[in-house]
Structure formats: C-alpha cells, structure tokens
Scaffold this motif. Structure first.
Motif, short mmCIF file in Angstrom:
data_model
loop_
_atom_site.label_atom_id
_atom_site.label_comp_id
_atom_site.label_asym_id
_atom_site.label_seq_id
_atom_site.Cartn_x
_atom_site.Cartn_y
_atom_site.Cartn_z
N TRP A 6 -0.79 -8.56 6.76
CA TRP A 6 -0.94 -8.75 5.31
C TRP A 6 0.14 -9.71 4.81
N ASP A 7 1.35 -9.50 5.28
CA ASP A 7 2.47 -10.30 4.82
C ASP A 7 2.23 -11.79 5.07
N LYS A 8 1.61 -12.10 6.20
CA LYS A 8 1.33 -13.49 6.55
C LYS A 8 0.14 -14.07 5.78
N ALA A 65 -0.56 -15.77 -2.75
CA ALA A 65 0.53 -15.54 -3.71
C ALA A 65 0.03 -14.77 -4.93
N LYS A 66 -1.15 -15.11 -5.43
CA LYS A 66 -1.72 -14.43 -6.60
C LYS A 66 -1.94 -12.94 -6.31
N ASP A 67 -2.49 -12.65 -5.12
CA ASP A 67 -2.73 -11.25 -4.74
C ASP A 67 -1.42 -10.49 -4.55
N ARG A 68 -0.42 -11.15 -3.96
CA ARG A 68 0.89 -10.52 -3.78
C ARG A 68 1.50 -10.16 -5.14
N LEU A 69 1.42 -11.08 -6.08
CA LEU A 69 1.96 -10.81 -7.43
C LEU A 69 1.23 -9.65 -8.09
N ILE A 96 1.28 -3.92 -9.75
CA ILE A 96 0.75 -2.55 -9.66
C ILE A 96 1.84 -1.61 -9.14
N PHE A 97 2.58 -2.04 -8.13
CA PHE A 97 3.66 -1.23 -7.59
C PHE A 97 4.70 -0.92 -8.67
N ASP A 98 5.13 -1.95 -9.40
CA ASP A 98 6.13 -1.75 -10.46
C ASP A 98 5.65 -0.77 -11.53
N GLU A 99 4.34 -0.76 -11.80
CA GLU A 99 3.78 0.12 -12.82
C GLU A 99 3.58 1.55 -12.33
N THR A 100 3.56 1.76 -11.01
CA THR A 100 3.21 3.08 -10.48
C THR A 100 4.26 3.73 -9.59
N LYS A 101 5.34 3.02 -9.29
CA LYS A 101 6.32 3.53 -8.30
C LYS A 101 7.15 4.70 -8.80
N HIS A 102 7.20 4.93 -10.09
CA HIS A 102 8.05 5.99 -10.63
C HIS A 102 7.27 7.26 -10.99
N GLN A 103 6.06 7.39 -10.49
CA GLN A 103 5.26 8.57 -10.82
C GLN A 103 5.95 9.81 -10.31
N ASP A 104 5.84 10.87 -11.07
CA ASP A 104 6.42 12.15 -10.69
C ASP A 104 5.43 12.87 -9.79
N VAL A 114 -6.41 -0.29 -1.82
CA VAL A 114 -5.54 0.54 -2.64
C VAL A 114 -4.08 0.30 -2.27
N LEU A 115 -3.21 0.69 -3.15
CA LEU A 115 -1.79 0.75 -2.84
C LEU A 115 -1.50 2.21 -2.51
N VAL A 116 -1.19 2.47 -1.24
CA VAL A 116 -0.94 3.84 -0.79
C VAL A 116 0.54 4.13 -1.00
N HIS A 117 0.82 5.09 -1.87
CA HIS A 117 2.19 5.51 -2.14
C HIS A 117 2.47 6.77 -1.30
N ASN A 118 3.40 6.67 -0.38
CA ASN A 118 3.84 7.84 0.38
C ASN A 118 5.12 8.34 -0.29
N PHE A 119 4.97 9.27 -1.21
CA PHE A 119 6.11 9.83 -1.93
C PHE A 119 6.77 10.97 -1.14
N THR A 120 6.27 11.24 0.07
CA THR A 120 6.80 12.36 0.85
C THR A 120 8.04 11.95 1.65
N ASP A 121 8.61 12.92 2.35
CA ASP A 121 9.76 12.69 3.22
C ASP A 121 9.35 12.47 4.67
N ASP A 122 8.04 12.36 4.92
CA ASP A 122 7.52 12.20 6.28
C ASP A 122 6.66 10.94 6.37
N PRO A 123 6.60 10.32 7.55
CA PRO A 123 5.71 9.17 7.72
C PRO A 123 4.25 9.60 7.53
N LEU A 124 3.46 8.70 6.98
CA LEU A 124 2.03 8.96 6.80
C LEU A 124 1.28 8.23 7.90
#
Length: 125
Positions: free
Chosen positions: A10-12, A16-20, A25-33, A56-66
C-alpha cells in the motif's frame, strides 16, 4: 497513542490523494474511546469480477496484535447484513495501538446485491 501504518505494498502504490484522505480519516477517528477493533469506512466498490471491495481503516485499539485467521467479517448497511464471510489473511497483522487501511474482498455470490453499498459498517467478529 494510536498510530497510522501502511502495509508495504500500500505504501508504495497509494496515490497521494488517497493517502491524504486516509490520513484525514485517521486524524478524525484515532481518539475514539474504544478498547477493541473498529473499522472506519473509506470506500466500497464492485470490481470487474463483480466482487464487493470494502476498504476500511482498521483501528486496533487493543494491546495485542490483530491477525485475520479464520475470522468472520460482517458488512451491514443500516443494520441489514449484506455480506458475511470468513477470512484468513496471512499478510495482515496489525500491531497493538495501530491503525491500517485494508480492502476486504467479498466474492461474487457471497453478498446481497444492492443499488448502493454506501454507509455500510464492517465488523470483525
């Protein structure tokens, strides 16, 4: 603190538009409780093989690898199940406290046809 990571391919390949867009989306959702795994929609599409692509943007908010190993994923729109499939993705491991974009592919015949797949929610069960 939650961080954003892109899988190497993905990184490669990411425009640029999709990365932004993903960074926004990450900045808007990273602080969810939330203390589990949460998927934030990015886009949905039907490809040339008539498979449903759910990015989707998969947020792993846990302490374990997903890891997605014989894992059930449910895609629903307004509470109605549209696609329900078991995935094994050896290439996908999301470290603890990390968010990563990913596209899940539901093959033709494994989802209910719709006029639109917008406003859906992907759950990792």
């Amino acid at each position: 603190m939650q961080q954003l990571q892109f899988e190497a391919s993905w990184d490669k390949a990411l425009a640029a538009k999709d990365r932004l867009n993903i960074e926004k989306i990450f900045d808007e959702t990273k602080h969810q409780d939330y203390s589990g795994v949460l998927c934030t929609p990015i886009r949905e599409a039907i490809n040339h093989e008539e498979a449903l692509l759910v990015t989707v943007l998969v947020h792993n908010f846990t302490d374990d690898p997903l890891r997605i190993n014989n894992t059930r994923l449910l895609y629903s729109i307004h509470g109605e199940a549209i696609a329900d499939e078991v995935f094994t993705l050896p290439a996908l491991t999301i470290p603890p406290k990390m968010s990563m974009p990913w596209t899940f592919i539901f093959t033709k015949g494994s989802y209910k046809p719709q006029s639109s797949f917008k406003d859906g929610q992907l759950e990792i069960l």
